[in-house]
Design an enzyme around this catalytic site. Structure first.
Site, PDB file in Angstrom:
ATOM      1  N   TYR A 106       2.465  -7.326  16.259  1.00 35.53           N
ATOM      2  CA  TYR A 106       2.883  -6.444  15.157  1.00 35.53           C
ATOM      3  C   TYR A 106       3.732  -5.282  15.684  1.00 35.53           C
ATOM      4  O   TYR A 106       4.860  -5.066  15.230  1.00 35.53           O
ATOM      5  CB  TYR A 106       1.659  -5.900  14.406  1.00 35.53           C
ATOM      6  CG  TYR A 106       1.978  -4.689  13.561  1.00 35.53           C
ATOM      7  CD1 TYR A 106       2.790  -4.795  12.422  1.00 35.53           C
ATOM      8  CD2 TYR A 106       1.503  -3.414  13.903  1.00 35.53           C
ATOM      9  CE1 TYR A 106       3.098  -3.677  11.658  1.00 35.53           C
ATOM     10  CE2 TYR A 106       1.807  -2.296  13.139  1.00 35.53           C
ATOM     11  CZ  TYR A 106       2.604  -2.435  12.019  1.00 35.53           C
ATOM     12  OH  TYR A 106       2.925  -1.326  11.260  1.00 35.53           O
ATOM     13  N   LYS A 153       7.727  -4.298  15.121  1.00 31.29           N
ATOM     14  CA  LYS A 153       8.180  -3.024  14.544  1.00 31.29           C
ATOM     15  C   LYS A 153       9.110  -2.308  15.533  1.00 31.29           C
ATOM     16  O   LYS A 153      10.102  -1.706  15.135  1.00 31.29           O
ATOM     17  CB  LYS A 153       6.985  -2.127  14.199  1.00 31.29           C
ATOM     18  CG  LYS A 153       6.132  -2.614  13.046  1.00 31.29           C
ATOM     19  CD  LYS A 153       6.856  -2.676  11.707  1.00 31.29           C
ATOM     20  CE  LYS A 153       7.181  -1.314  11.138  1.00 31.29           C
ATOM     21  NZ  LYS A 153       7.758  -1.430   9.769  1.00 31.29           N
ATOM     22  N   ASN A 181     -13.354   5.594  15.519  1.00 34.87           N
ATOM     23  CA  ASN A 181     -13.608   4.709  14.368  1.00 34.87           C
ATOM     24  C   ASN A 181     -15.026   4.829  13.823  1.00 34.87           C
ATOM     25  O   ASN A 181     -15.237   4.848  12.613  1.00 34.87           O
ATOM     26  CB  ASN A 181     -13.350   3.247  14.759  1.00 34.87           C
ATOM     27  CG  ASN A 181     -11.875   2.975  14.995  1.00 34.87           C
ATOM     28  OD1 ASN A 181     -11.017   3.715  14.521  1.00 34.87           O
ATOM     29  ND2 ASN A 181     -11.576   1.912  15.727  1.00 34.87           N
ATOM     30  N   THR A 197       5.984   2.842  12.644  1.00 39.58           N
ATOM     31  CA  THR A 197       4.595   3.130  13.020  1.00 39.58           C
ATOM     32  C   THR A 197       4.510   3.795  14.390  1.00 39.58           C
ATOM     33  O   THR A 197       5.378   3.573  15.250  1.00 39.58           O
ATOM     34  CB  THR A 197       3.811   1.793  13.054  1.00 39.58           C
ATOM     35  OG1 THR A 197       2.544   2.013  13.646  1.00 39.58           O
ATOM     36  CG2 THR A 197       4.522   0.723  13.866  1.00 39.58           C
ATOM     37  N   ASP A 198       3.415   4.531  14.603  1.00 38.20           N
ATOM     38  CA  ASP A 198       3.171   5.109  15.933  1.00 38.20           C
ATOM     39  C   ASP A 198       2.794   4.038  16.955  1.00 38.20           C
ATOM     40  O   ASP A 198       2.811   4.287  18.162  1.00 38.20           O
ATOM     41  CB  ASP A 198       2.080   6.187  15.862  1.00 38.20           C
ATOM     42  CG  ASP A 198       0.740   5.693  15.330  1.00 38.20           C
ATOM     43  OD1 ASP A 198       0.622   4.509  14.966  1.00 38.20           O
ATOM     44  OD2 ASP A 198      -0.217   6.503  15.285  1.00 38.20           O
ATOM     45  N   GLU A 199       2.467   2.829  16.466  1.00 36.86           N
ATOM     46  CA  GLU A 199       2.005   1.783  17.403  1.00 36.86           C
ATOM     47  C   GLU A 199       3.108   1.326  18.355  1.00 36.86           C
ATOM     48  O   GLU A 199       2.817   0.690  19.371  1.00 36.86           O
ATOM     49  CB  GLU A 199       1.437   0.585  16.632  1.00 36.86           C
ATOM     50  CG  GLU A 199       0.258   0.971  15.775  1.00 36.86           C
ATOM     51  CD  GLU A 199      -0.642  -0.188  15.377  1.00 36.86           C
ATOM     52  OE1 GLU A 199      -0.510  -1.280  15.945  1.00 36.86           O
ATOM     53  OE2 GLU A 199      -1.482   0.017  14.490  1.00 36.86           O
ATOM     54  N   PHE A 255       9.995  -0.312   3.400  1.00 33.37           N
ATOM     55  CA  PHE A 255       8.584  -0.456   3.760  1.00 33.37           C
ATOM     56  C   PHE A 255       8.215  -1.903   4.085  1.00 33.37           C
ATOM     57  O   PHE A 255       7.210  -2.141   4.757  1.00 33.37           O
ATOM     58  CB  PHE A 255       7.674  -0.045   2.584  1.00 33.37           C
ATOM     59  CG  PHE A 255       7.734   1.413   2.203  1.00 33.37           C
ATOM     60  CD1 PHE A 255       6.928   2.333   2.846  1.00 33.37           C
ATOM     61  CD2 PHE A 255       8.571   1.850   1.200  1.00 33.37           C
ATOM     62  CE1 PHE A 255       6.947   3.671   2.492  1.00 33.37           C
ATOM     63  CE2 PHE A 255       8.608   3.184   0.831  1.00 33.37           C
ATOM     64  CZ  PHE A 255       7.797   4.099   1.477  1.00 33.37           C
ATOM     65  N   ASP A 283     -14.510  -7.303  20.181  1.00 33.12           N
ATOM     66  CA  ASP A 283     -13.342  -6.443  20.059  1.00 33.12           C
ATOM     67  C   ASP A 283     -12.079  -7.229  19.702  1.00 33.12           C
ATOM     68  O   ASP A 283     -12.002  -8.444  19.938  1.00 33.12           O
ATOM     69  CB  ASP A 283     -13.112  -5.699  21.384  1.00 33.12           C
ATOM     70  CG  ASP A 283     -12.446  -4.346  21.163  1.00 33.12           C
ATOM     71  OD1 ASP A 283     -11.999  -4.078  20.039  1.00 33.12           O
ATOM     72  OD2 ASP A 283     -12.394  -3.564  22.138  1.00 33.12           O
ATOM     73  N   PHE A 288       0.822  -1.219   0.000  1.00 33.10           N
ATOM     74  CA  PHE A 288       0.000   0.000   0.000  1.00 33.10           C
ATOM     75  C   PHE A 288       0.863   1.279   0.000  1.00 33.10           C
ATOM     76  O   PHE A 288       0.877   2.040  -0.975  1.00 33.10           O
ATOM     77  CB  PHE A 288      -0.946  -0.060   1.208  1.00 33.10           C
ATOM     78  CG  PHE A 288      -1.577   1.230   1.621  1.00 33.10           C
ATOM     79  CD1 PHE A 288      -2.157   2.081   0.683  1.00 33.10           C
ATOM     80  CD2 PHE A 288      -1.606   1.594   2.970  1.00 33.10           C
ATOM     81  CE1 PHE A 288      -2.750   3.282   1.080  1.00 33.10           C
ATOM     82  CE2 PHE A 288      -2.201   2.776   3.369  1.00 33.10           C
ATOM     83  CZ  PHE A 288      -2.760   3.622   2.427  1.00 33.10           C
TER      84      PHE A 288
END
Ligand code: NAD
Ligand code: DAU
Length: 370
Positions: free
Chosen positions: A160, A164, A259, A134-136, A82, A304, A12
């Site tokens: 994930y 990262k 969301n 990523t901000d995660e 990426f 969730d 992406f």
């Protein structure tokens, strides 16, 4: 003239970046290395491959001999990294794949760059390794917490984000230990063209067009900071063009939204498009909007995500003040462009909805309903 190795360029953000770079940097050579996992799509780059504007290499970032050959044969001076396993829900099902690509793959790529660019302890001039993160990695925020800055301690919560974070630490260690001229960007949620329809925004669009339920996890009040993908590409371009080796930049859209608001906005955009263009009802007969029924009638609250981060938000002060970066697209203009792209590029998203995609979506459907 720069010689770029872009890993994950059939995905992406990588795909959008390759298009952007080729438009803006006519003289540069671009080599794309991509393993074409379920998330990689050669069609994203088809025009550039056909015009021989880029060279596409089908291969894996954990393949050291391949990396060594690419650095040598193409005299690569810039890596834009990426390639990753990128979907949080998949990392909950299969963490090993994330460690393999995101941690081991990044370290393998760093080693190849080190080998190619440092000779007798001296670094070649004008080389750069840019790691897209990523901000995660910063974990989750409470409603009144300040947004993530570059100094926020890492607290990854999913396999994930942990993988990262591991990759980010490795890049940082190569800067500190070997003097690697590397940069890192930690970006918020992207959206836009060529987004694989397992992620929230493209999933909502294609599900609505098919008249399928629009799954909203938990209470739908989780917050993300949304950035149109082209703006992320511009931010990376600005980092690559500046004398900032060794630095990390947070990139965000100044666009925090819950969301459920994103889902409702997408529904409203689709309703409006169907109301103003009669051909859409004939093309997408299963969409409720084709019968004059609002798309938000499909919204379905489901179980969730385990360990679901409540809120992400980016403090973009450093990149704004150092490099002058500001997003060009607002959420309103960006979502409209995204919906229009999906309405006019049906062959692209249909081509990725193969058997493995259907298996994944149906397994998610089972998980969230039981
Ligand atoms: P994506 O899943 O759409 O694309 C990943 C690409 O990497 C695919 O083309 C895939 O084939 C390729 N790939 C996977 N494993 C590989 C391997 N071992 N070797 C070579 N290629 C491999 O991901 P995306 O959303 O475009 O994200 C790109 C990068 O940006 C990732 O590093 C991700 O962590 C980061 N990021 C994403 C977002 C977001 O909102 N999507 C936000 C911030 C950062
Ligand atoms: O913050 C940057 C990250 O954004 C990137 O590092 C990741 O690669 C990217 O996938 C994205 O992670 P998220 O988990 O935030 O994105 P996703 O689109 O999967 O989900 C966005 C929000 O929507 C999240 O709170 C979960 C929720 N969601 C998601 C899906 C797929 C739903 O409510 N329903 C869904 O069906």
């Amino acid at each position: 003239m720069r010689k770029l190795l872009v890993t994950g360029g059939a995905g992406f953000i990588g795909g959008n970046f390759v298009h952007h770079w080729c438009r803006e940097h006519d003289a540069d050579r671009v080599i794309v290395l991509d393993a074409l996992t379920y998330a990689g799509n050669r069609a994203t780059l088809a025009t550039l491959i056909a015009e021989q504007r880029i060279e596409f290499v089908h291969g894996d970032i954990t393949d050291t001999p391949l990396l060594d050959r690419l650095f040598r044969e193409h005299a690569i001076d810039t890596v834009v990294h990426f390639a990753a396993e990128s979907h949080v829900d998949r990392s909950i099902v299969d963490p090993g794949a994330f460690v393999r690509t995101n941690v081991v793959g990044t370290q393998t790529l760093l080693d190849a760059a080190l080998k190619a660019w440092r000779v007798d302890g001296l670094w070649r001039e004008n080389v750069r390794f840019h790691h897209v993160s990523t901000d995660e990695v910063y974990g989750t925020l409470a409603p009144n917490d300040p947004p993530f800055s570059e100094a926020t301690p890492f607290a990854p919560n999913s396999p994930y984000s942990a993988s990262k974070a591991g990759a980010d630490h490795l890049v940082r260690a190569y800067v500190h230990t070997y003097g690697m001229p590397a940069t890192i960007s930690n970006c918020s949620n992207n959206y836009g063209p060529y987004h694989f329809p397992e992620k929230l925004i493209p999933l909502i669009i294609v599900n609505a067009l098919h008249g399928r339920p629009l799954p909203v996890y938990g209470d739908g009040r989780q917050i993300r900071d949304w950035l149109f993908v082209e703006d992320h590409c511009i931010a990376i371009e600005q980092i690559l063009s500046a004398d900032v080796a060794g630095q990390t930049f947070n990139v965000g859209g100044r666009a925090e939204h819950v969301n459920i608001d994103i889902v409702r906005r997408l529904c409203e955009l689709l309703d409006a498009r169907f109301a103003s263009d009669a051909t859409l009802a004939a093309r997408f007969v299963e969409c409720p909007a084709a019968r004059g029924i609002a798309c938000d009638s499909l919204i379905t609250y489901v179980k969730d995500r385990p360990g679901h981060d409540r809120r992400y938000a980016i403090d973009p002060t450093l990149i704004a003040t150092t490099l002058g970066f500001e997003p060009r697209e607002t959420l309103t203009t960006g979502l409209a462009r995204t919906v229009d792209w999906y309405l006019t590029n049906e062959p692209w998203w249909r081509s990725v909805m193969d058997g493995s995609y259907r298996d994944w979506i149906s397994s998610q459907y089972q998980r969230t309903l039981t």
